[in-house]
Design an enzyme around this catalytic site. Sequence first.
Site, mmCIF file in Angstrom:
data_model
loop_
_atom_site.group_PDB
_atom_site.id
_atom_site.type_symbol
_atom_site.label_atom_id
_atom_site.label_comp_id
_atom_site.label_asym_id
_atom_site.label_seq_id
_atom_site.Cartn_x
_atom_site.Cartn_y
_atom_site.Cartn_z
ATOM 1 N N GLY A 26 0.829 -1.217 0.000
ATOM 2 C CA GLY A 26 0.000 0.000 0.000
ATOM 3 C C GLY A 26 0.851 1.250 0.000
ATOM 4 N N GLY A 29 -0.246 5.083 -0.519
ATOM 5 C CA GLY A 29 -1.114 5.786 0.437
ATOM 6 C C GLY A 29 -0.380 6.954 1.082
ATOM 7 C CD GLN A 30 -1.795 10.768 5.802
ATOM 8 O OE1 GLN A 30 -2.476 9.902 6.363
ATOM 9 N NE2 GLN A 30 -1.726 12.006 6.239
ATOM 10 C CG ASP A 52 -0.582 0.702 -3.825
ATOM 11 O OD1 ASP A 52 -1.681 0.159 -4.049
ATOM 12 O OD2 ASP A 52 -0.444 1.592 -2.966
ATOM 13 C CG ASP A 70 -4.340 -8.354 -5.245
ATOM 14 O OD1 ASP A 70 -4.703 -7.974 -4.100
ATOM 15 O OD2 ASP A 70 -5.124 -8.861 -6.070
ATOM 16 C CB ILE A 71 -2.425 -7.488 0.355
ATOM 17 C CG1 ILE A 71 -3.726 -6.693 0.310
ATOM 18 C CG2 ILE A 71 -1.216 -6.575 0.428
ATOM 19 C CD1 ILE A 71 -4.128 -6.172 1.669
ATOM 20 C CE1 TYR A 159 -7.979 1.797 9.467
ATOM 21 C CE2 TYR A 159 -8.820 3.361 11.083
ATOM 22 C CZ TYR A 159 -7.773 2.863 10.331
ATOM 23 O OH TYR A 159 -6.530 3.428 10.423
ATOM 24 C CE LYS A 163 -5.330 -0.745 10.426
ATOM 25 N NZ LYS A 163 -4.091 -1.161 9.780
HETATM 26 C C1 AKB Z 1 -8.880 7.513 10.149
HETATM 27 O O1 AKB Z 1 -9.359 8.624 10.453
HETATM 28 O O2 AKB Z 1 -9.577 6.552 9.793
HETATM 29 C C2 AKB Z 1 -7.403 7.327 10.268
HETATM 30 C C3 AKB Z 1 -7.033 6.825 11.615
HETATM 31 C C4 AKB Z 1 -7.167 7.687 12.781
HETATM 32 O O3 AKB Z 1 -6.647 5.690 11.748
HETATM 33 N N1 AKB Z 1 -6.722 8.557 10.011
#
Ligand code: AKB
Length: 331
Positions: A26, A29-30, A52, A70-71, A159, A163
């Site tokens: 990735g 990304g940022q 990526d 490709d993960i 998300y 995590k």
């Molecule tokens: C988000 O806002 O989803 C991310 C994070 C805080 O992990 N920047």
Amino acid sequence: LTSRRCIHKLTDMQHQEEHPVVLITGSQGQLGTGLARILRARYGKNNVIMSDIVKPREPILQSGPYVYADILDFKNLQEIVVNYNVDWIIHFSALLSAVGEQNVTLAMRVNIEGLHNILELSRQYGIKLFVPSTIGAFGPDSPRNPTPDITIQRPRTIYGVSKVHAELLGEYFNHRFGLDFRSLRFPGVISYDSLPGGGTTDYAVAVFHEAMRTGRYQCYLKPDTMLPMMYIDDCLRSVVEFMEVPNQDLRMRTYNVQAMSFTPEELFEEIKLYVPKLEITYKPDARQQIADSWPMRFDDTRARADWGWSHRYDLKALVKVMFEGLASKFQ
Ligand code: AKB
């Protein structure tokens, strides 16, 4: 002969520790480009493989290897690891909080199935693995100010759930198989030359661009919503410093890292010192509910004590460096 072979083996291991071959997933990304720049300066240009599923941005092509990864394709990952003799993986591929809520199925594939592939790959090939975690790994039942490393984690976004899953599975692979798994829980990351992709904390990047371009910004969070934030240089330095800590010195595998906490109102006041005519309006949307369930401030005493974590940028320094950086970009 045996002792000479031992010495060779030792030198190989030492070389691997000092000049590891690092694969970044990735990487468009940022965080990927900035991290690759730092690691290439440290470990050698050809030792850092950016990857990526999208084409690289222009200058990357000259600065070192870039491959399609490709993960979700285990064989593709195996091929890269074998061909490049990869020692470390920095696994940045993920869908962030806001965009994840808009496409839960894709978020589950990328954030959960993708992670399974990366973990299994790292176990099979004895790779040291870094997976970033986040303030989003906490939820409304967690203490919010401050949030300790070890506490209740019941996030309400896909998300966050993915995590927590990554943290727990990584820690399990560590104690079950000896995988050198490491994770840092990051605040919202702020940078001027790369954009975040669909998070709840993105306002703190977007406002700088809008202040420079139009002098106006509509904020999707309420003025008093406090969240932890970090300047990108601190964030990338934390990854490098954390990865270089000898395995035996780590008391935990997942640490909180804190730099500063502020509300939109506090950030905008500071920005107005540079753009006095900045016009702000507020129109909270679905991201408000996500932000309300997240930590306001991290307790990161363990990271500071165990491996010497220390941030360099507070709110004032952040706003200054952002305007300096953007000014050079807009010129
Ligand atoms: C988000 O806002 O989803 C991310 C994070 C805080 O992990 N920047």
